[in-house]
Design a protein around this motif. Structure first.
Motif, PDB file in Angstrom:
ATOM      1  N   VAL A   1      17.225  -0.104  12.699  1.00 19.50           N
ATOM      2  CA  VAL A   1      16.948   0.458  11.385  1.00 19.50           C
ATOM      3  C   VAL A   1      15.439   0.520  11.131  1.00 19.50           C
ATOM      4  O   VAL A   1      14.980   0.385  10.018  1.00 19.50           O
ATOM      5  CB  VAL A   1      17.654  -0.327  10.256  1.00 19.50           C
ATOM      6  N   SER A   2      14.678   0.721  12.194  1.00 26.13           N
ATOM      7  CA  SER A   2      13.236   0.788  12.065  1.00 26.13           C
ATOM      8  C   SER A   2      12.699   1.908  12.953  1.00 26.13           C
ATOM      9  O   SER A   2      13.065   2.010  14.116  1.00 26.13           O
ATOM     10  CB  SER A   2      12.624  -0.554  12.488  1.00 26.13           C
ATOM     11  N   VAL A   3      11.856   2.765  12.373  1.00 23.55           N
ATOM     12  CA  VAL A   3      11.202   3.821  13.142  1.00 23.55           C
ATOM     13  C   VAL A   3       9.709   3.775  12.844  1.00 23.55           C
ATOM     14  O   VAL A   3       9.280   3.272  11.809  1.00 23.55           O
ATOM     15  CB  VAL A   3      11.762   5.219  12.799  1.00 23.55           C
ATOM     16  N   ASP A   4       8.922   4.291  13.776  1.00 24.14           N
ATOM     17  CA  ASP A   4       7.478   4.322  13.599  1.00 24.14           C
ATOM     18  C   ASP A   4       7.066   5.530  12.765  1.00 24.14           C
ATOM     19  O   ASP A   4       7.606   6.622  12.917  1.00 24.14           O
ATOM     20  CB  ASP A   4       6.756   4.391  14.948  1.00 24.14           C
ATOM     21  N   CYS A   5       6.109   5.308  11.894  1.00 27.78           N
ATOM     22  CA  CYS A   5       5.541   6.347  11.049  1.00 27.78           C
ATOM     23  C   CYS A   5       4.030   6.291  11.252  1.00 27.78           C
ATOM     24  O   CYS A   5       3.420   5.245  11.042  1.00 27.78           O
ATOM     25  CB  CYS A   5       5.910   6.065   9.597  1.00 27.78           C
ATOM     26  N   LYS A   6       3.440   7.387  11.675  1.00 31.75           N
ATOM     27  CA  LYS A   6       2.003   7.408  11.950  1.00 31.75           C
ATOM     28  C   LYS A   6       1.253   8.008  10.759  1.00 31.75           C
ATOM     29  O   LYS A   6       1.617   9.051  10.241  1.00 31.75           O
ATOM     30  CB  LYS A   6       1.731   8.182  13.217  1.00 31.75           C
ATOM     31  N   LEU A   7       0.206   7.303  10.366  1.00 31.06           N
ATOM     32  CA  LEU A   7      -0.643   7.708   9.259  1.00 31.06           C
ATOM     33  C   LEU A   7      -2.095   7.619   9.705  1.00 31.06           C
ATOM     34  O   LEU A   7      -2.433   6.871  10.623  1.00 31.06           O
ATOM     35  CB  LEU A   7      -0.428   6.781   8.053  1.00 31.06           C
ATOM     36  N   GLU A   8      -2.952   8.362   9.022  1.00 27.12           N
ATOM     37  CA  GLU A   8      -4.383   8.299   9.305  1.00 27.12           C
ATOM     38  C   GLU A   8      -5.134   8.275   7.983  1.00 27.12           C
ATOM     39  O   GLU A   8      -5.105   9.255   7.241  1.00 27.12           O
ATOM     40  CB  GLU A   8      -4.792   9.508  10.141  1.00 27.12           C
ATOM     41  N   LEU A   9      -5.768   7.153   7.685  1.00 26.54           N
ATOM     42  CA  LEU A   9      -6.534   6.997   6.451  1.00 26.54           C
ATOM     43  C   LEU A   9      -7.964   7.450   6.702  1.00 26.54           C
ATOM     44  O   LEU A   9      -8.592   7.014   7.666  1.00 26.54           O
ATOM     45  CB  LEU A   9      -6.514   5.537   6.001  1.00 26.54           C
ATOM     46  N   ASN A  10      -8.464   8.330   5.835  1.00 24.43           N
ATOM     47  CA  ASN A  10      -9.833   8.836   5.954  1.00 24.43           C
ATOM     48  C   ASN A  10     -10.622   8.513   4.705  1.00 24.43           C
ATOM     49  O   ASN A  10     -10.156   8.742   3.596  1.00 24.43           O
ATOM     50  CB  ASN A  10      -9.821  10.352   6.171  1.00 24.43           C
ATOM     51  N   ASN A  11     -11.834   7.997   4.917  1.00 23.06           N
ATOM     52  CA  ASN A  11     -12.779   7.713   3.849  1.00 23.06           C
ATOM     53  C   ASN A  11     -14.161   8.043   4.389  1.00 23.06           C
ATOM     54  O   ASN A  11     -14.848   7.183   4.913  1.00 23.06           O
ATOM     55  CB  ASN A  11     -12.694   6.251   3.421  1.00 23.06           C
ATOM     56  N   GLY A  12     -14.519   9.306   4.301  1.00 21.41           N
ATOM     57  CA  GLY A  12     -15.821   9.711   4.839  1.00 21.41           C
ATOM     58  C   GLY A  12     -15.895   9.428   6.329  1.00 21.41           C
ATOM     59  O   GLY A  12     -15.068   9.903   7.094  1.00 21.41           O
ATOM     60  N   PRO A  13     -16.850   8.605   6.750  1.00 25.55           N
ATOM     61  CA  PRO A  13     -17.016   8.338   8.180  1.00 25.55           C
ATOM     62  C   PRO A  13     -15.988   7.348   8.745  1.00 25.55           C
ATOM     63  O   PRO A  13     -15.928   7.139   9.951  1.00 25.55           O
ATOM     64  CB  PRO A  13     -18.420   7.752   8.263  1.00 25.55           C
ATOM     65  N   VAL A  14     -15.197   6.720   7.904  1.00 29.07           N
ATOM     66  CA  VAL A  14     -14.237   5.703   8.351  1.00 29.07           C
ATOM     67  C   VAL A  14     -12.853   6.322   8.487  1.00 29.07           C
ATOM     68  O   VAL A  14     -12.370   7.002   7.584  1.00 29.07           O
ATOM     69  CB  VAL A  14     -14.184   4.523   7.351  1.00 29.07           C
TER      70      VAL A  14
END
Length: 148
Positions: A44-57
């Motif tokens: 009951v678990s799947v991977d979810c990919k996210l990408e957090l952007n804050n300017g250069p980070v």
């Protein structure tokens, strides 16, 4: 209605086939809907990919979510880059109309001990909000893209 027509109608109505969640045919309704003892937490678990952007980070995030809930309950995961050298283990949160990710620092380093990411959903699929360290949630602005 003739006797033969009644027999045919009666036999077709009595025939039921039951399948469990894995698609295996079982004998009856009770077996089809019985709790599965051999189902692990990973089922009951799947991977979810996210990408957090804050300017250069840029933070690369892989969150483990339960796809059978809404909002999706975050059951684990990892933040692996863009975080001042620290790797973060995701300890909880949710992803839905809004997002909240709580994580703690994994291993040694001079980074903060925790990070919390919050935001509201927007189109195209992303979350706009803030994040902070050691209990703060509004120190830095971000846009987190939904990649899965």
């Amino acid at each position: 209605m003739t006797t033969q027509a009644r027999k045919q109608k009666g036999t077709s109505r009595a025939e039921h086939r039951f399948h469990n969640p894995q698609g295996v045919e079982v004998k009856n309704h009770a077996e089809a809907f019985a709790a599965q003892a051999d189902v692990s937490a990973e089922a009951v678990s799947v991977d979810c990919k996210l990408e957090l952007n804050n300017g250069p980070v840029t933070f690369t995030i892989t969150a483990k979510i339960n796809p059978n809930t809404h909002p999706y309950v975050v059951t684990g995961g990892r933040i692996t880059s863009g975080t001042g050298g620290a790797t973060w283990d995701i300890t909880g949160g949710f992803i839905g109309d809004s997002i909240r990710l709580d994580a703690k620092r994994a291993g040694q380093g001079s980074s903060a001990n925790t990070i919390t990411i919050v935001g509201e959903y927007q189109n195209p699929p992303a979350y706009r909000g803030t994040y902070g360290f050691d209990g703060a949630t509004s120190s830095f602005k971000h846009t987190t893209r939904y990649l899965c």
